[in-house]
Write an enzyme that holds these catalytic residues in place. Structure first.
Site, PDB file in Angstrom:
ATOM      1  N   LYS A  89      15.855  38.709  -5.351  1.00  0.00           N
ATOM      2  CA  LYS A  89      14.237  38.605  -4.948  1.00  0.00           C
ATOM      3  C   LYS A  89      13.507  39.621  -5.862  1.00  0.00           C
ATOM      4  O   LYS A  89      13.601  40.956  -5.752  1.00  0.00           O
ATOM      5  CB  LYS A  89      14.058  39.124  -3.618  1.00  0.00           C
ATOM      6  CG  LYS A  89      12.624  39.150  -3.062  1.00  0.00           C
ATOM      7  CD  LYS A  89      12.252  37.979  -2.198  1.00  0.00           C
ATOM      8  CE  LYS A  89      10.774  38.103  -1.654  1.00  0.00           C
ATOM      9  NZ  LYS A  89      10.275  36.722  -0.989  1.00  0.00           N
ATOM     10  N   ASP A  91       6.019  32.079   4.853  1.00  0.00           N
ATOM     11  CA  ASP A  91       6.793  31.595   5.781  1.00  0.00           C
ATOM     12  C   ASP A  91       7.071  29.945   6.045  1.00  0.00           C
ATOM     13  O   ASP A  91       6.805  29.365   7.256  1.00  0.00           O
ATOM     14  CB  ASP A  91       5.893  32.063   7.258  1.00  0.00           C
ATOM     15  CG  ASP A  91       6.016  33.653   7.177  1.00  0.00           C
ATOM     16  OD1 ASP A  91       6.569  34.403   6.763  1.00  0.00           O
ATOM     17  OD2 ASP A  91       4.852  34.044   7.768  1.00  0.00           O
ATOM     18  N   THR A 131      13.400  31.942   2.302  1.00  0.00           N
ATOM     19  CA  THR A 131      14.424  32.757   2.463  1.00  0.00           C
ATOM     20  C   THR A 131      15.765  32.169   3.008  1.00  0.00           C
ATOM     21  O   THR A 131      16.915  32.184   2.661  1.00  0.00           O
ATOM     22  CB  THR A 131      14.198  34.123   3.251  1.00  0.00           C
ATOM     23  OG1 THR A 131      13.254  34.980   2.778  1.00  0.00           O
ATOM     24  CG2 THR A 131      15.269  34.880   3.385  1.00  0.00           C
TER      25      THR A 131
END
Length: 202
Positions: free
Chosen positions: A31, A11, A15
């Protein structure tokens, strides 16, 4: 060119940055391992506005949001480096890792092993939080000692010039982009950062 986007942890903005990089280069996105939902490929697809980038299918699509080795065991799957085949494309390819560099794929290989396998230049995403200097320097040191090709570093989050300067000084890496803390990531936000990134990728 093949670019491998990794980070100092989970996180951290991989992305988000992968979408920015795809938009800047009109590159394909891949991915290799997706563990759990939502699928990062779907997120990137919804953030892109160019008509050239293609979303390549995952090699392993696992059910549990966990490290790939653990998620694979729960699904009764064995992840092996030999099973990964790079997508055929005439575009640049952005490969997004899972978690940080040393997230295990199996008992022997790590996510970052895919960067070596596909001769990809690594881009390291560092989120600026308390403790991120240590995590970033350790990640950069591992990449340097193991002779990975590193294109540069991306900072994500609230600006912290002191942390950024010390990281750049000790890693010797160039800063490719600074992404501010965005409360909503939209196509317009991706376009904004893609415009900033283009010059650094030439």
């Amino acid at each position: 060119m093949n670019y491998f986007v990794t980070a100092i942890g989970t996180d951290c903005g991989k992305t988000f940055f992968s979408a920015v990089l795809c938009e800047a280069l009109q590159a394909d996105y891949w991915k290799p391992v997706q563990a759990g939902l939502p699928r990062d490929a779907a997120i990137v697809k919804n953030l892109l506005t160019n008509s050239i980038s293609k979303i390549q299918p995952e090699t392993f699509l696992l059910n549990t949001p966990a490290s790939p080795n653990a998620a694979a065991k729960l699904d009764g799957v064995t992840i092996e480096l030999e099973k990964f085949k790079i997508p055929e494309t005439k575009n640049d390819l952005v490969i997004e890792g899972a978690g940080g560099c040393l997230v295990p794929l199996n008992d022997h290989d790590f996510v970052i092993s895919l960067a070596k396998k596909f001769d990809a230049e690594v881009i390291l995403v560092s989120q600026l939080y308390l403790g991120s200097i240590n995590h970033t320097l350790l990640s950069a040191d591992y990449l340097a000692r193991n002779k990975f090709k590193v294109k540069g570093i991306v900072f994500n989050g609230l600006s912290n010039p002191e942390s950024e300067n010390i990281i750049l000084k000790h890693t010797g890496l160039s800063c490719l982009l600074r992404m501010e803390q965005e409360f909503e990531i939209t196509k317009e936000v991706v376009i904004k950062y893609a415009a900033q990134l283009k010059n650094k990728m030439r």
